[in-house]
Design a protein around this motif. Structure first.
Motif: not given
Lengths: 529, 472
Positions: B3-7
Motif C-alpha cells: 500500500a505504501e508504494v512511493e508514488q
C-alpha cells in the motif's frame, strides 16, 4: 692495261659474270653464302709445306703429285684395317658406361632389353593407387588403337590387293610441287638460284602388268634376333642320386625283337613288373574252397548214410520177404512131401552119402524148374556161358565172346619194330612200299574161316539180315549132351576133340575097304580133318 | 499488498518524445563498443587450436623424428636402423626436410669431367645427401599386411562333357558361358541354372580355346585340328575359317578395340587375323617352342605371349615385332593373366608365378607356393588371383602381397579316378563373384565366396620372408 681499263669504262656492264676462280671474287661471294667455311687445299704453287692427311684435306680433287707423301684421296688404296667387332663406349646421362649396348646390339632403339640385376630383384609392393600401376587414360588408348588399326589395315589391304591382281587403273594423285632449299649454294649450283621447285609425279602403274618378281623361291631363313639375356640363376646341378632315380632302362619287349638280340630270359621278364607288385590273394578264396570241400564231404556222408539206411531197410524187407517165402515154400514142400518125410537113418555111410547127393541133385533140379517156371529169361542168365564147351557154344549159337575191357589196344600196334630210320628209305623214292604189311594178318583164325558177304542173301531175307541173324528166339535152352559149352561158335572152325574110340579110323577103313589094311594106316593116321 | 508504494510523479510525455529518449539511451549504452569484436576467450582459443593441430598433424607426431633440426644425414642413419614394419608414411619426413633444404641458398652446379672423361654436372653435397636418403629409405622394405579375403567354396558341379574340359569363356551379359572340350564339342551352358543350352560340333579334334566376342555376336574357337573357327550365334553355325596355322592351335584372344584376333599354337608363332577378310595380317615369330598362351589388350604392349621356351614376349602390334622378352622363368610358362584394373600382369610356370608391370615388363615380385605344373591363372578386380594346376589343386592369392589364403583340391566326380584330376582353365564371370574351373574329370566346377567365413574362422597366417635372400 689502260686500254682494258678504258674499254671497261666505255662498254656496259657484262650480264654474265665470269667463273674464274679468282681468290678475291670467290672470297667475296662466300661471305654471303649460307654455309660458311670449307677447307680448300692451297692453290698450285702455294703448297710448299702442305700435307693432306684426312679426306677433307683433298677438297674435291685427287692426290697432289708434287707432295711426296702417300696419299689416299677418298680413302682409296689404303691397306685394309683389321676389322674388330668392338663397340664404341657410350655413356648415359649420369655418366655411367652403357654396358647394355652389347646386349642391345641388333635391336632398334625402342626395344627394351632387361639385363641388369635390378630387373631380377622383387621390388617393393606399391600402393594400388600408385601412378605407375594405373592404366593409361582413354584418349591415349584410342589414339593407340587408331594408329595400330591404320597400320594393320594398310598391311591387310596390301595383302589382299596383292592376291587380287588385274584391277582397273588407279587414279593418279595430282602432281605435287616441292620447294627445296639446297645446302650447297653458289653460282655453280642451280644457276645461282637460292631455291628450287621440284615437281613430284607418281609413276603410272600398268594395271595389267603381271608381277615383276618371283616370290616362289625358297631361301633359307635369316638369323634370329639376338637372344635376350637370361634373367634367372642357372638350373641347379643334378646330384648323382637324383640322376640315378630318373634313369630309365632300355625297353626289352616280350613280343618284338627287330634287331634279333639274344637276351637272357630273366632280362626278358625283368620289365614285366613281377617283383614290383606283391599279389595279395584274398583269403576268402581259400575259405571258399575249404567250405566247398567240407560241404561236398558232408553231402557224400549224408548220401552214404541215407543209402546205407535204405539198404538196411531194403535188406530187412528182403529178408523178411525171403523168410516168408521160405516158410511158404517149406510149408508147401512139407505139404507135398509130408508123407514121405520119414527120416531114414541108415548107418551105412555110403548109403548116406548117396542119399545126400541124391537130395542135392533133386533140390537143384527143383530149383531150376521153379526158376524156369517163374522167369524163363533169368534161367538163361544164371546159366554160365563160360562153362560150356566150344562145340556146344557153336551148336547153340551163343553169341561170341564179349569184346570188353577198358584197355583195348589195336593188335596192329604191337609187334612193330619201327626205329629211328622210319620214313626215310635211304633215298629210295621209287620203291612202292606203301603196303609193307598185309592189312589183315594171315594167321588169325578169321582168315581161315569162310565169311559170307554181308548182303549175299539180300533178296532172300531183305535188309534186316543183321537183325534176323541176331535173333535170339531160336537159341535152344538146352544144349547137347556132352558138348563143350566153353568155346563160342563163330570164332573159328569147329574144334574136334581127340578121337578116343578110334571111330574115325574105323570109318576110314570101312570106306576104303582095301586089302592091305596095315599099309595105309600110317597115312590115314597122319591125315587130320 | 504494498500500500505504501512511493508514488513518484509521472510526467506525461508524448509518444515521439518517449521514442526519441529510448533511442538516445540505447545509443549511449552501446556507442563505446560499436564496431568492436568481442573479446577472445582464452580457453576457447586454446581448445580450438588443440583440436585443429590434432586433426591436421595428430598422426605425424610419432613418425616425425626429433632430429629433424639437423638436415640430411641424421634421417639417413635413422632410416637404416628402423626395421621394416611401418605405415608407409615415413616419406613425409623427407618432404619436410627437402623443403628446409630448399629454403637455404641453392648453390649453382659446377661441371667437371667425370672419371670416364665426360663432363657431367657435379652434385653438391646437399643433393648427394638427398639421394642417399632416398636410397636408404627405398632399401627398408615396407611389408603391407594382406587384406582379409573370404575363402571360396564349391557350390556346383556340372557334368556333361565326355572329354576333358579345356577352355571357358563368359558372354558379356553374363547370361551364359561356353566351354570347349577334348570331345570336340563346344557347349553353351546357362549361368544361373547350369543347364546345357546348346552343343556346337564342327571341330575334328580337341577344342583348345574359346572366346566370346564383346562387339559382335560371334564365338571364336580354336583346336588341335589346326583350325580357328568363327561361329555366328544368330545362326549357330560356322561362318569363317582362318586357315594358316601349321600345327595345333593352343590359344586365342580377341583385341578389345580392333577387329582382329590373335591365335597361337604349336608352330611357335602367333598369327594375327583380320576378322572380316580372314587374312593372316601378321605372323609374330620369335618364340622357339610351342606358344602356350596369348592375351590382347588396348594399351601398349597390345599382345603378350608366353611359351614353352620359358620366355614371355610383349609385342608391338603395329610393327609386328617383339617389344620386350622376359626370360625370368626357368620352366615353360603355360598361363598368363592380365589384371583387369591395374596396368600389370602375371605369368605362371612350375617354378613360381611372377607379377610384372606394363609397358616395359618390369618385374614386380614372385608369388611362390604352388609347386606344380600350372595350367591356368585368373585375376579378379578385387585383387584375388587363382592358379590351377595339372594335378587338380587350386590356390588363391592376394594379388598385392602374394599371400596364399586358400588351397583346395576338389574331389573328382564319382566314376573318375583320383589321378584324372587336373585343372585346364579358370575364369571369373563378368560380375567377378563366381569362379569357374574346367577340369580333367570332365566336369565344370563353380565356386563362390563363402559368406559365413570371418576373420576369426579363417585367420591370416602371413609370414613374409624379409631377410633371407632367395635365388631367382
Amino acid at each position: 692495261m689502260s686500254v682494258a681499263a678504258g674499254l671497261r669504262q666505255i662498254l656496259p656492264e657484262p650480264t654474265q659474270q665470269s667463273f674464274d676462280e679468282d681468290v678475291s671474287v670467290t672470297h667475296k661471294e662466300r661471305t654471303s653464302a649460307l654455309v660458311a667455311t670449307r677447307k680448300e687445299p692451297p692453290p698450285y704453287g702455294a703448297r710448299a709445306g702442305y700435307v693432306p692427311r684426312t679426306v677433307a684435306d683433298f677438297g674435291d680433287g685427287g692426290a697432289f703429285p708434287e707432295i711426296h707423301v702417300a696419299q689416299f684421296p677418298l680413302g682409296m688404296g689404303k691397306p685394309k684395317s683389321k676389322k674388330s667387332n668392338a663397340l664404341a663406349v657410350h655413356l648415359d646421362q649420369d655418366g655411367n658406361v652403357k654396358y647394355d649396348a652389347l646386349v642391345k646390339q641388333g635391336h632398334g632403339d625402342s626395344r627394351i632389353v632387361h639385363s641388369k640385376f635390378s630387373d631380377l630383384v622383387p621390388k617393393e609392393i606399391l600402393d594400388e593407387s600408385d601412378s605407375s600401376l594405373q592404366k593409361p587414360d582413354q584418349e591415349k588408348l584410342d589414339e593407340n588403337t587408331q594408329r595400330t588399326r591404320d597400320a594393320l589395315e594398310k598391311i591387310c589391304n596390301d595383302k589382299i590387293s596383292a592376291s587380287m591382281p588385274g584391277q582397273c587403273a588407279k587414279k593418279q594423285a595430282p602432281a605435287q610441287y616441292i620447294r627445296y632449299t639446297p645446302s650447297e649454294q653458289g653460282q655453280g649450283y642451280a644457276g645461282g638460284a637460292k631455291q628450287r621447285i621440284i615437281r613430284m609425279v607418281e609413276v603410272q602403274v600398268d594395271p595389267m602388268e603381271p608381277p615383276r618378281f618371283r616370290t616362289n623361291k625358297k631361301i633359307p631363313r635369316g638369323p634370329p634376333s639376338p637372344p635376350a639375356p637370361v634373367m634367372h640363376s642357372p638350373t641347379r646341378k643334378i646330384t648323382q642320386k637324383e640322376q640315378l632315380e630318373w634313369r630309365i632302362p632300355p625297353a626289352i619287349s616280350n613280343w618284338k625283337n627287330p634287331k634279333g638280340y639274344t637276351i637272357p630270359l630273366d632280362k626278358r621278364l625283368a620289365a614285366d613288373g613281377r617283383g614290383l607288385q606283391s599279389t595279395h590273394i584274398n583269403e576268402n578264396f581259400a575259405k571258399l574252397s575249404e567250405a566247398l570241400y567240407i560241404a561236398d564231404r558232408k553231402a557224400r556222408e549224408a548220401v552214404e548214410m541215407r543209402s546205407q539206411v535204405e539198404k538196411k531197410i531194403a535188406n530187412k524187407e528182403k529178408e523178411g520177404k525171403e523168410t516168408e517165402l521160405r516158410e511158404l515154400a517149406k510149408a508147401a514142400r512139407a505139404k507135398r512131401s509130408g508123407l514121405a518125410k520119414s527120416p531114414k537113418k541108415e548107418d551105412d555111410e555110403e548109403v548116406r552119402e548117396r542119399d545126400e547127393i541124391r537130395k542135392q541133385r533133386h533140390e537143384q533140379r527143383k530149383r531150376e524148374h521153379n526158376i524156369a517156371r517163374a522167369a524163363p529169361g533169368k534161367q538163361k542168365e544164371l546159366r554160365s556161358l563160360e562153362d560150356r564147351d566150344i562145340s556146344e557154344q557153336v551148336a547153340l549159337g551163343l553169341p561170341a565172346k564179349k569184346s570188353g575191357g577198358d584197355a583195348l589196344f589195336d593188335q596192329r600196334l604191337f609187334g612193330t619194330s619201327k626205329g629211328m630210320d622210319t620214313g626215310f628209305d635211304h633215298g629210295n623214292d621209287e620203291a612202292y612200299n606203301i603196303y609193307d604189311k598185309p592189312w589183315r594178318s594171315e594167321t588169325t583164325l578169321s582168315n581161315h574161316l569162310y565169311r559170307p558177304p554181308k548182303n549175299r542173301d539180300l533178296d532172300t531175307y531183305g535188309d534186316d539180315i543183321e537183325e534176323i541173324a541176331k535173333q535170339k528166339r531160336f537159341v535152344p535152352d538146352k544144349g547137347f549132351d556132352g558138348a563143350d559149352p566153353s568155346a563160342p561158335r563163330g570164332s573159328g572152325p569147329v574144334q574136334f576133340e581127340q578121337d578116343i574110340f578110334g571111330v574115325d579110323e574105323l570109318l576110314a577103313d570101312v570106306k576104303r575097304g582095301s586089302k592091305r589094311g596095315t599099309d595105309r594106316e600110317d597115312k590115314d593116321s597122319k591125315r587130320r580133318r | 499488498m504494498s500500500a505504501e508504494v512511493e508514488q513518484m510523479p509521472v510526467t506525461k510525455h508524448g509518444v515521439h518524445t518517449l521514442c526519441f529518449r529510448s533511442l538516445k539511451r540505447t545509443h549511449d549504452t552501446f556507442i563505446s563498443d560499436h564496431g568492436c569484436m568481442p573479446e577472445p576467450d582464452k580457453t576457447a582459443e586454446e581448445m580450438k587450436k588443440a583440436i585443429k593441430t590434432k586433426q591436421e598433424y595428430g598422426g605425424l607426431e610419432k613418425s616425425q623424428p626429433k632430429a629433424a633440426k639437423i638436415p640430411g644425414r641424421a634421417l639417413a642413419i635413422e632410416g637404416e636402423k628402423t626395421l621394416a614394419i611401418t605405415d608407409g608414411k615415413s616419406l613425409v619426413g623427407d618432404g619436410d626436410i627437402s623443403k628446409q633444404n630448399r629454403t637455404e641458398n641453392v648453390p649453382t652446379p659446377i661441371a667437371r669431367p667425370n672419371q670416364h672423361g665426360a663432363i657431367v654436372p657435379v652434385k653438391t653435397d646437399k643433393e648427394k645427401q638427398e639421394e642417399k636418403m632416398k636410397i636408404a629409405q627405398r632399401k627398408a622394405p615396407v611389408m603391407p599386411k594382406p587384406k582379409w579375403r573370404a575363402p571360396w567354396k564349391l557350390y556346383r558341379v556340372i557334368s556333361g562333357h565326355i572329354g576333358w574340359v579345356r577352355c571357358v569363356d563368359f558372354e558379356p551379359g553374363n547370361e551364359w558361358f561356353v566351354t570347349g572340350s577334348n570331345d570336340r564339342c563346344i557347349k553353351i551352358w546357362d549361368s544361373a541354372s547350369g543347364k546345357l543350352k546348346l552343343t556346337l560340333t564342327g571341330h575334328i579334334s580337341e577344342v583348345r580355346g574359346v572366346k566370346v566376342s564383346t562387339r559382335h555376336p560371334y564365338i571364336f574357337s580354336c583346336g588341335q585340328d589346326h583350325t580357328v573357327k568363327c561361329w555366328d550365334m544368330e545362326y549357330n553355325r560356322v561362318i569363317r575359317h582362318y586357315h594358316g596355322h601349321l600345327s595345333s592351335v593352343y590359344g586365342l584372344d580377341l583385341h578389345p578395340t580392333i577387329d582382329v584376333l590373335v591365335s597361337v599354337g604349336r608352330d611357335a608363332c602367333g598369327r594375327v587375323w583380320d576378322m572380316r577378310t580372314k587374312a593372316n595380317v601378321m605372323t609374330l615369330t620369335g618364340h622357339t617352342n610351342t606358344v602356350a598362351a596369348v592375351r590382347c589388350q588396348a594399351a601398349e604392349p597390345q599382345v603378350i605371349t608366353s611359351s614353352h621356351d620359358t620366355t614371355v614376349r610383349l609385342w608391338d602390334l603395329a610393327a609386328g615385332k617383339t617389344h620386350c622378352t622376359l626370360t625370368n622363368h626357368k620352366k615353360s610358362v603355360r598361363a598368363l593373366a592380365l589384371h583387369p584394373k591395374q596396368y600389370s600382369f602375371a605369368t605362371a610356370a612350375p617354378d613360381n608365378i611372377k607379377q610384372w608391370k606394363f609397358p616395359d615388363g618390369n618385374f614386380i615380385q614372385n608369388v611362390s607356393g604352388h609347386n606344380a605344373i600350372l595350367n591356368a591363372l585368373a585375376i579378379n578386380s578385387d585383387g584375388v588371383m587363382v592358379s590351377g594346376a595339372d594335378n587338380g589343386t587350386m590356390q588363391w592369392f592376394d594379388w598385392r602381397t602374394g599371400y596364399n589364403f586358400q588351397r583346395y583340391q576338389a574331389p573328382v566326380q564319382p566314376g573318375s579316378l583320383d589321378s584324372e584330376s587336373g585343372i585346364f582353365a579358370l575364369a571369373f564371370d563378368k560380375s567377378e563373384s563366381r569362379l569357374i574351373s574346367c577340369e580333367g574329370d570332365k566336369t565344370i566346377k563353380l565356386y563362390k565366396e563363402d559368406a559365413e567365413a570371418t576373420e576369426e574362422t579363417n585367420p591370416i597366417l602371413w609370414k613374409p620372408e624379409v631377410a633371407r635372400r632367395k635365388r631367382f
